[in-house]
Design an enzyme around this catalytic site. Structure first.
Site, PDB file in Angstrom:
ATOM      1  N   GLU A  72       0.680  -1.152  -0.118  1.00 50.38           N
ATOM      2  CA  GLU A  72      -0.018   0.013  -0.066  1.00 50.38           C
ATOM      3  C   GLU A  72       0.798   1.307  -0.079  1.00 50.38           C
ATOM      4  OE1 GLU A  72      -4.247  -0.770   1.634  1.00 50.38           O
ATOM      5  OE2 GLU A  72      -2.653  -1.011   3.319  1.00 50.38           O
ATOM      6  N   HIS A 130      -0.298   5.558   8.250  1.00 49.30           N
ATOM      7  CA  HIS A 130      -1.428   4.524   7.764  1.00 49.30           C
ATOM      8  C   HIS A 130      -1.722   3.630   8.810  1.00 49.30           C
ATOM      9  CE1 HIS A 130      -4.351   2.195   5.824  1.00 49.30           C
ATOM     10  NE2 HIS A 130      -3.602   1.156   5.801  1.00 49.30           N
ATOM     11  N   HIS A 142      -4.800   0.779  11.238  1.00 51.62           N
ATOM     12  CA  HIS A 142      -5.931  -0.055  11.370  1.00 51.62           C
ATOM     13  C   HIS A 142      -6.569   0.070  12.928  1.00 51.62           C
ATOM     14  CE1 HIS A 142      -4.221  -2.912   8.288  1.00 51.62           C
ATOM     15  NE2 HIS A 142      -4.487  -1.726   7.607  1.00 51.62           N
ATOM     16  N   HIS A 153     -11.404  -0.601   6.509  1.00 54.07           N
ATOM     17  CA  HIS A 153      -9.853  -0.856   6.348  1.00 54.07           C
ATOM     18  C   HIS A 153      -9.133   0.015   7.667  1.00 54.07           C
ATOM     19  CE1 HIS A 153      -6.364  -0.475   3.266  1.00 54.07           C
ATOM     20  NE2 HIS A 153      -6.137  -0.561   4.723  1.00 54.07           N
TER      21      HIS A 153
END
Lengths: 236, 236, 236, 236
Positions: free
Chosen positions: C77, C96, C98, C166
């Site tokens: 990603e 980034h 989760h 996500h």
């Protein structure tokens, strides 16, 4: 080491385990009945459970009077222990705690019920002791034998009693069972709360399922006890 | 070691305890009034509480001006402390925190109330200070004496004041009491939220029960304080 | 040590801090733009953030192609980073994650809003990127420049973008700001959820309050950053 | 070290990881199928997973009878493993757990569904096994082959089966996959509960999105596995 010494070591271990599991913090306590003298029990002097050592243990009679001229400061609420021992010959260990997950049930009209086998001992119910009923306005503590007796009567033959605006107590046939029940009462409260939050219907254990697992549990309780001892016991 | 030195050591300990208990993170602070000069107080320079040492402490007057020409960067919000000390001769220690469980109550119309004896000090209420009322649009911080004064006036004679969109403050007659109240305000918020989640009716402590335990607490507060000092204090 | 080396050390520190704070687990990543070449950025090879060292860092161009013939496996990603840097000259760092508290908002119609000053950067909003809109059925990952571009366009000038099913991304003018925002996005989600659970009305920060504190934050952000570095950095 | 020895080392690691991640406590277990003899599997003797070592592993046939005359006490519920292996040639590892976040779904009419890609394996569903249906009042345990078979039939081709009033099981094509699924089933339960608490509409992964990521996951699962091994494995 005598049998009594080994038992008192287990009581120290129980203090550390309850702290390590987050069942007690600066407050809360655990006691054991004298194995040869059913009218005596052992409990630490007034101290945070995590700091209790063998030397901090005191012996009390069932009126919760310190024995052997011990003048150290005892817990204000030792009467919880004495009065339960006086009424429950089946009980050899008592835990008192303010664990965070349980207090909301002690303040709520929603009943604590066994959501899985680990807390099957709740199948007998977990009534809420309301100190205001008999004693009016108090500082919420169990400060004398009369208050301890009222609490023990609300508990009756059960494994758990909740205390409104305060916390809860669990009992066991030995130290591991009382500690196990203190831990899983807390976990059941957490799980039941989560189940309520889902918004669906909840299926609790039936009384029969609860009674059946409660029997099984006596055979497997050594497994978590050995783990907890290893993780939180004072010799490590 | 002088009495003042011992007190300042306790202030360092309080910083570490609040961090260890998760009451403060990179932000939040705790102060103590000068024991001999009621118009002075001690507070760390701008630093995360977990990192505070004796050498980081600064002395301020009640206008929150650093004393003795100390030019180190102070906390922007020191005025919280100065203005509370100016209005509350009964207060010798102040904690300011953003603890996660409390902020939702500071943003909500739901009132924080004592759900058990440990947070009995809430029986006087925990009003929400709305900085927008007097000061319009701000960066939410208490940046001057006028803002500190308005906060202290909302707190009035109480043990706790919440701050909308920000956090809360607790006070005490000494450092352990202010720290205890900061911790149990947080725990009460957590417990009350859980009780609301159960969906039943909630029975809070009455004012009288709260006042009675608040008195008792002064006699037992040493127990968690010694535990916390032992677990989180800087000498360990 | 060159300035670039110091910056890359900070990137390693950022990986450890995000893991230490529980913002990332085995997944999630953080990058920094090359300080002298705005069309290059640094990101670890495919590795859990907690295990990242200086030697694991790779350099990419804005098409997210590894530079200098580096053949190690990159994160699938990485296009998140390249496409945000391509559109946001004001951004020098991207995270980034989760994180558990945030994913529910990414799956819900309920909007994430700033509940206190620490998450004031949310005053610009936190839109939810729906990958299904442009790309139909996917494995949910940002696997190419087109998907990264669509994500960056949804984020637009904001500090945060959520990703349905996500996680989320945050950006900053430097590494500490992007990390700070990743942490406090998570905390705001936790706090907002708790506030919703109380059942009352919630007062969020106004846009003006948010913008004012966002400015202040740049002056105090060094405080948590130093604490986190000290607690979680690799030299400890 | 033979391949089998390496695999059994991984089984020990899996026990420690599951304990370290909080998926299991004093209870719960994980097994692996014999790589050369599909009608045999390995599982620890009755012991808390955190304490399992290589020497504690026992070999069983698919009727869950200990092999090689091993007389140590096995887990009462080993039949879970034997009956799943008997019906699922695609399965090489099985986890059984009582993780706190999952039990509420096992007691509720609300269905567990994949809220993000990490738990995409839930796209096949997570049915609740009701032991009462075929076996009436029990102690809730899977104590024989018939009960294990009924559980395995409810699970069918899926990755997860919930057990009413008890816990859940996950399976995988290898140890990391079964452990990964046990952990992310727990996390999905936590996240779905939080999403429900927000009160809005929830968008879950579609079956197609779930299937697509499930494929991708096989390529990246080594990343969390290496991290967990490093953090919780016994050699550290």
């Amino acid at each position: 080491m005598t049998n009594l010494d080994a038992l008192l070591d287990d009581l120290v271990v129980a203090n550390r385990i309850l702290a390590g599991l987050g069942v007690v913090d600066g407050f809360g306590h655990v006691s054991v009945r004298h194995p040869e003298r059913p009218d005596r029990y052992f409990l630490s002097r007034s101290l945070a459970p995590e700091q209790v050592t063998h030397d901090d243990l005191m012996m009390f009679d069932l009126a919760s009077v310190p024995q052997n001229g011990d003048r150290r400061a005892p817990y204000l609420e030792r009467f919880i222990h004495g009065e339960i021992y006086a009424r429950r010959p089946d009980v050899a260990a008592v835990v008192h705690s303010h664990a965070a997950a349980v207090v909301p049930f002690a303040a709520s009209t929603v009943e604590l019920k066994p959501i899985y086998h680990m807390s099957s001992f709740l199948h007998l119910g977990a009534p809420v002791f309301e100190i205001r009923e008999k004693f009016g306005m108090t500082d919420m503590l169990i400060r004398n034998s009369a208050q301890g007796a009222a609490l023990a009567e609300t508990m009756d033959k059960r494994a758990v009693v909740l205390m409104r605006g305060h916390g809860y107590c669990t009992v066991g046939a030995d130290i591991p069972e009382a500690v196990f029940r203190a831990y899983y009462t807390q976990l059941n409260a957490e799980l039941q709360q989560r189940a309520i939050g889902l918004g669906g219907e909840i299926r609790f254990l039936t009384n029969e399922e609860g009674a059946l697992y409660d029997e099984t549990n006596r055979k497997v309780i050594g497994r978590p006890w050995e783990l907890w001892k290893d993780k939180f016991g004072p010799t490590r």
